[in-house]
Enzyme design. Structure first.
Site, short mmCIF file in Angstrom:
data_model
loop_
_atom_site.label_atom_id
_atom_site.label_comp_id
_atom_site.label_asym_id
_atom_site.label_seq_id
_atom_site.Cartn_x
_atom_site.Cartn_y
_atom_site.Cartn_z
N ARG A 1 62.91 -19.76 -51.46
CA ARG A 1 61.53 -20.21 -51.29
C ARG A 1 61.04 -20.81 -52.60
O ARG A 1 61.72 -20.72 -53.62
CB ARG A 1 60.60 -19.11 -50.73
CG ARG A 1 60.82 -17.71 -51.17
CD ARG A 1 60.44 -17.34 -52.58
NE ARG A 1 59.20 -17.89 -53.04
CZ ARG A 1 58.96 -18.18 -54.31
NH1 ARG A 1 59.87 -17.94 -55.23
NH2 ARG A 1 57.82 -18.68 -54.67
N ASP B 1 52.73 -26.75 -53.66
CA ASP B 1 53.65 -27.12 -52.58
C ASP B 1 53.49 -28.58 -52.16
O ASP B 1 54.43 -29.21 -51.70
CB ASP B 1 53.46 -26.21 -51.37
CG ASP B 1 54.14 -24.89 -51.65
OD1 ASP B 1 53.53 -24.04 -52.34
OD2 ASP B 1 55.29 -24.73 -51.23
#
Ligand code: MRU
Length: 350
Positions: free
Chosen positions: A51, A241
């Protein structure tokens, strides 16, 4: 092969196997997942075993390399068609982190530029994935060195989630800035938001800072505002992100609240991210798709229910911090400042 965060890297591709440090198991167990097919890579991304935006981009690129090398397609054309499908499946695993789509796009573009023989397409995909892997580490070091000056005189910094070596190939973005700052400011202490519900701060950031001997204190997310009021915090530094063309920042849920609290207490709020996290095609944060995660992440702790069955759960993985709360975006080409539509466009045109 030693089992540390940096070596082997968070993600690697060795002898046709994608190797991932299992982040779902950290810090209790330090284990590596050996993916021998691209579907296992996709599952690892969806399940947060790997991740962090840059790490999942590189993992997906290696997934493409694995798909190319194990494909039974005979012609280059057939292999390209197969890779397009694999790319779609990998891209569907997580919608918010733009590094995923970006890495897949770069790999597919270079595959299409190769001569049409199968072996040439395979070589192009594998070498592109390896290059993205190497570039990510160099990019993070540049981000760290560019941002270090912002923490030069600080006693404390606060961060949210994990934007460290674990979230990248190595070194990290926000934690890269902290690592670089530590070289000249060794007394720097890090307040670490635990980051509900998956605890990337409490489990992962504290783990890797501890490995590097960097002093840190974990707090529950709800303690951040009072820490900002009571302690001498020089800056907040987080990762991202996806950053829109106007400077709006999508990052782990809770980042927006931290940015509001930081502004209220006069603490500068910085975002550290590579240019690959900036999406010039997303004009503002309103256009960013926010990933919704399973209710069990909130409603359960280690498999045991912690909320009544009657309660509904809302579990967005990310939020959007408006550009007006961001004091600077630390990239590999320098620190971008408001107005971001101008500084971001300039960074892409250089
Ligand atoms: O859901 P995660 O753990 O992938 O979320 C990660 C983050 O929000 C990070 O801050 C971001 O990806 C930047 S990592 C350098």
């Amino acid at each position: 092969m030693t089992d540390t965060v940096q070596n082997p890297f968070t993600v690697d591709y060795v002898d046709g196997v994608v190797i991932l440090l299992d982040q779902a198991a950290l810090p209790a167990k330090e284990e590596h997942i050996h993916c021998t097919n691209w579907q296992r890579v996709a599952k690892a991304i969806a399940d947060l075993e790997v991740r962090g935006a840059p790490a999942i981009g590189v993992a997906a690129a290696f997934g493409m390399a694995l798909a190319a090398e194990t494909s039974t397609a005979v012609s280059g054309e057939d292999l390209l068609a197969e890779l397009a499908e694999v790319g779609e499946a990998l891209n569907a695993t997580r919608p918010t982190a733009v590094n995923l789509a970006w890495a897949l796009e770069v790999v597919l573009r270079e595959a299409h530029q190769a001569p049409r023989e199968r072996s040439s397409v395979v070589d192009a995909v594998v070498s592109c994935a390896r290059r993205l892997h190497a570039e990510d580490l160099a990019t993070c070091k540049a981000i760290g060195d560019n941002g270090a000056e912002l923490l030069a005189g600080a006693s404390n910094v606060i961060t949210h989630c994990n934007a460290g070596a674990l979230a990248t190939v190595g070194y990290g973005t926000a934690l890269g800035v902290i690592r670089s700052a530590q070289k000249t400011n060794p007394g720097l202490h890090v307040w670490v938001d635990e980051t509900r519900p998956v605890l990337q701060g409490g489990r992962l950031t504290a783990f890797e800072l501890g490995r590097d001997g960097i002093d840190c204190t974990v707090i529950v997310d709800g303690a951040a505002a009072s820490v900002l009021r009571a302690s001498d915090v020089g800056a907040a530094v987080v990762g991202a992100d996806r950053i829109a063309a106007n400077g709006d920042v999508a990052n782990k849920i809770g980042t927006y609240g931290l940015a509001i609290a930081a502004r209220h207490h006069g603490v500068p709020f910085y975002v550290a991210a590579p240019l690959s996290t900036i999406d010039p095609n997303t004009l503002s944060g309103q256009e960013i798709e926010i990933e919704q995660r399973p209710a069990a992440e909130v409603a359960q702790y280690r498999g045991a229910a912690i909320t009544p069955e009657s309660a509904q759960v809302y579990n967005p993985a990310f939020d959007v911090t408006p550009a007006e709360l961001v004091d600077g975006i630390i990239t590999e080409v320098g620190i971008l400042r408001a107005p971001y539509h101008v500084s971001i466009a300039a960074a892409f045109n250089n």
